[in-house]
Design an enzyme around this catalytic site. Sequence first.
Site, PDB file in Angstrom:
ATOM      1  N   GLY A  31     -35.867  15.212  15.337  1.00  0.00           N
ATOM      2  CA  GLY A  31     -36.400  16.523  15.688  1.00  0.00           C
ATOM      3  C   GLY A  31     -37.207  16.518  16.975  1.00  0.00           C
ATOM      4  O   GLY A  31     -37.147  15.586  17.760  1.00  0.00           O
ATOM      5  N   LEU A  33     -36.574  18.526  19.439  1.00  0.00           N
ATOM      6  CA  LEU A  33     -35.373  18.367  20.265  1.00  0.00           C
ATOM      7  C   LEU A  33     -35.629  18.672  21.730  1.00  0.00           C
ATOM      8  O   LEU A  33     -36.467  19.500  22.075  1.00  0.00           O
ATOM      9  CB  LEU A  33     -34.275  19.298  19.740  1.00  0.00           C
ATOM     10  CG  LEU A  33     -33.906  19.132  18.256  1.00  0.00           C
ATOM     11  CD1 LEU A  33     -32.855  20.169  17.861  1.00  0.00           C
ATOM     12  CD2 LEU A  33     -33.414  17.726  17.949  1.00  0.00           C
ATOM     13  N   HIS A  37     -30.903  15.646  23.204  1.00  0.00           N
ATOM     14  CA  HIS A  37     -30.305  15.929  21.893  1.00  0.00           C
ATOM     15  C   HIS A  37     -29.241  17.028  22.021  1.00  0.00           C
ATOM     16  O   HIS A  37     -28.169  16.946  21.418  1.00  0.00           O
ATOM     17  CB  HIS A  37     -31.365  16.420  20.899  1.00  0.00           C
ATOM     18  CG  HIS A  37     -32.454  15.437  20.601  1.00  0.00           C
ATOM     19  ND1 HIS A  37     -33.752  15.637  20.998  1.00  0.00           N
ATOM     20  CD2 HIS A  37     -32.443  14.258  19.945  1.00  0.00           C
ATOM     21  CE1 HIS A  37     -34.504  14.624  20.583  1.00  0.00           C
ATOM     22  NE2 HIS A  37     -33.734  13.770  19.949  1.00  0.00           N
ATOM     23  N   GLN A  61     -38.982   3.487  10.146  1.00  0.00           N
ATOM     24  CA  GLN A  61     -38.826   2.863  11.461  1.00  0.00           C
ATOM     25  C   GLN A  61     -40.121   2.858  12.280  1.00  0.00           C
ATOM     26  O   GLN A  61     -40.104   2.492  13.440  1.00  0.00           O
ATOM     27  CB  GLN A  61     -37.680   3.515  12.231  1.00  0.00           C
ATOM     28  CG  GLN A  61     -37.894   4.951  12.653  1.00  0.00           C
ATOM     29  CD  GLN A  61     -36.623   5.562  13.218  1.00  0.00           C
ATOM     30  OE1 GLN A  61     -35.709   5.929  12.495  1.00  0.00           O
ATOM     31  NE2 GLN A  61     -36.552   5.688  14.533  1.00  0.00           N
ATOM     32  N   LYS A 149     -30.537   6.251  25.968  1.00  0.00           N
ATOM     33  CA  LYS A 149     -31.948   5.930  26.220  1.00  0.00           C
ATOM     34  C   LYS A 149     -32.410   4.801  25.298  1.00  0.00           C
ATOM     35  O   LYS A 149     -33.104   3.900  25.714  1.00  0.00           O
ATOM     36  CB  LYS A 149     -32.847   7.149  26.027  1.00  0.00           C
ATOM     37  CG  LYS A 149     -34.298   6.819  26.349  1.00  0.00           C
ATOM     38  CD  LYS A 149     -35.181   8.028  26.325  1.00  0.00           C
ATOM     39  CE  LYS A 149     -35.497   8.472  24.925  1.00  0.00           C
ATOM     40  NZ  LYS A 149     -36.419   7.568  24.191  1.00  0.00           N
ATOM     41  N   ASP A 150     -32.002   4.892  24.025  1.00  0.00           N
ATOM     42  CA  ASP A 150     -32.331   3.812  23.097  1.00  0.00           C
ATOM     43  C   ASP A 150     -31.145   2.850  23.086  1.00  0.00           C
ATOM     44  O   ASP A 150     -30.358   2.803  22.128  1.00  0.00           O
ATOM     45  CB  ASP A 150     -32.621   4.397  21.708  1.00  0.00           C
ATOM     46  CG  ASP A 150     -33.826   5.325  21.761  1.00  0.00           C
ATOM     47  OD1 ASP A 150     -34.916   4.854  22.095  1.00  0.00           O
ATOM     48  OD2 ASP A 150     -33.655   6.539  21.533  1.00  0.00           O
ATOM     49  N   GLN A 153     -30.804   0.370  20.206  1.00  0.00           N
ATOM     50  CA  GLN A 153     -30.442   1.100  18.978  1.00  0.00           C
ATOM     51  C   GLN A 153     -28.940   1.385  18.958  1.00  0.00           C
ATOM     52  O   GLN A 153     -28.267   1.203  17.943  1.00  0.00           O
ATOM     53  CB  GLN A 153     -31.232   2.403  18.907  1.00  0.00           C
ATOM     54  CG  GLN A 153     -30.734   3.380  17.865  1.00  0.00           C
ATOM     55  CD  GLN A 153     -31.625   4.597  17.716  1.00  0.00           C
ATOM     56  OE1 GLN A 153     -32.689   4.512  17.136  1.00  0.00           O
ATOM     57  NE2 GLN A 153     -31.197   5.733  18.231  1.00  0.00           N
ATOM     58  N   VAL A 176     -30.431  11.790  29.595  1.00  0.00           N
ATOM     59  CA  VAL A 176     -30.724  13.038  30.314  1.00  0.00           C
ATOM     60  C   VAL A 176     -32.148  12.897  30.858  1.00  0.00           C
ATOM     61  O   VAL A 176     -33.071  12.513  30.121  1.00  0.00           O
ATOM     62  CB  VAL A 176     -30.592  14.260  29.382  1.00  0.00           C
ATOM     63  CG1 VAL A 176     -30.942  15.541  30.125  1.00  0.00           C
ATOM     64  CG2 VAL A 176     -29.175  14.340  28.820  1.00  0.00           C
ATOM     65  N   SER A 185     -37.640  12.532  26.327  1.00  0.00           N
ATOM     66  CA  SER A 185     -38.022  11.923  25.053  1.00  0.00           C
ATOM     67  C   SER A 185     -38.954  12.882  24.333  1.00  0.00           C
ATOM     68  O   SER A 185     -39.773  13.562  24.976  1.00  0.00           O
ATOM     69  CB  SER A 185     -38.768  10.609  25.329  1.00  0.00           C
ATOM     70  OG  SER A 185     -39.487  10.210  24.181  1.00  0.00           O
TER      71      SER A 185
HETATM   72  O1  PAF Z   1     -32.983   7.931  17.835  1.00  0.00           O
HETATM   73  C1  PAF Z   1     -33.584   8.514  16.896  1.00  0.00           C
HETATM   74  O2  PAF Z   1     -34.039   9.642  17.014  1.00  0.00           O
HETATM   75  C2  PAF Z   1     -33.744   7.800  15.553  1.00  0.00           C
HETATM   76  O3  PAF Z   1     -33.959   6.438  15.737  1.00  0.00           O
HETATM   77  C3  PAF Z   1     -32.562   8.055  14.605  1.00  0.00           C
HETATM   78  C4  PAF Z   1     -31.273   7.462  15.122  1.00  0.00           C
HETATM   79  C5  PAF Z   1     -32.402   9.539  14.354  1.00  0.00           C
HETATM   80  C6  PAF Z   1     -32.861   7.377  13.244  1.00  0.00           C
HETATM   81  O4  PAF Z   1     -34.018   7.866  12.670  1.00  0.00           O
END
Ligand code: PAF
Length: 281
Positions: A31, A33, A37, A61, A149-150, A153, A176, A185
């Site tokens: 969220g 956003l 996103h 996390q 960006k991540d 991940q 972006v 972010s």
């Molecule tokens: O990148 C994110 O916003 C989070 O790490 C994700 C992938 C939604 C998992 O909580």
Amino acid sequence: MKIIDGISRMQTMVKIIKKEGKSIGFVPTMGYLHDGHASLARSARAHTDVVVMSIFVNPLQFGPSEDFNRYPRDFARDEDIARRAGVDIIFYPKKEEMYPARYCTYVDVEGLASGLCGASRPGHFRGVTTVVAKLFLIVKPDMAYFGQKDAQQAIVIKRMVEDLNMGIDVKILPIVREKDGLAMSSRNVYLSKVERADAAVLYESLKKAGEMIEGGERDPKKVINAMSDMIKTKPSMRVDYISIVEAKTLKEVDAISGEVLAALAVFAGNTRLVDNVILKA
Ligand code: PAF
């Protein structure tokens, strides 16, 4: 646009969509956003029949001293951005339903998750892969969308999908950026005026790395030192790490060759910002 906040209701909806022979594009988010996103949702809109976006601030996390409690949340604002980006369903599960008291199953991607951000944030990727695996099992997407960006991940999730034969096409879309280059972010909202202005140095330092490598520099230490010196010119920024690693395996390199990922994490006050670029030697 539908809003579904119960897991079994979401599963019923997925059954209906599948019965109709429609494909599902999935955008998992926490969220608050921004256009990063929205770009993922727009891509899902263009390539799949039904776009599902999850909004769930995943406690698993976040480390004990991290920003879970103050992570920005504004559902009405998110709803508006999601609708405009073409989302059909927002899946908005509750923490208590995702992780009931008896919960004890976790997904760990070993090795890939231990360096870079994994080293600074122990347990972070275990939390990410666990929640993403759960969301994938609930939403059953054909395609799933994440941001570059991540970068770590993205690689960890791709590996999880491959290792567990999840059969989901994972798309990683470009970062972006704001006008001055700062990667968008949700955490940028934490930055003070000074920190926000200084934060442009992150992308400047990544561009500097690109210029040095293009100019023939092959010693990662020299590139990292130059980046670090540049960031240190901004007193509000404190380097957590700067790394140059193989782009696919995330292994440290002694000499820069082929495709490398230049990645960094920098603290602006208590706010941890990440950014990266992929560079070709
Ligand atoms: O990148 C994110 O916003 C989070 O790490 C994700 C992938 C939604 C998992 O909580």
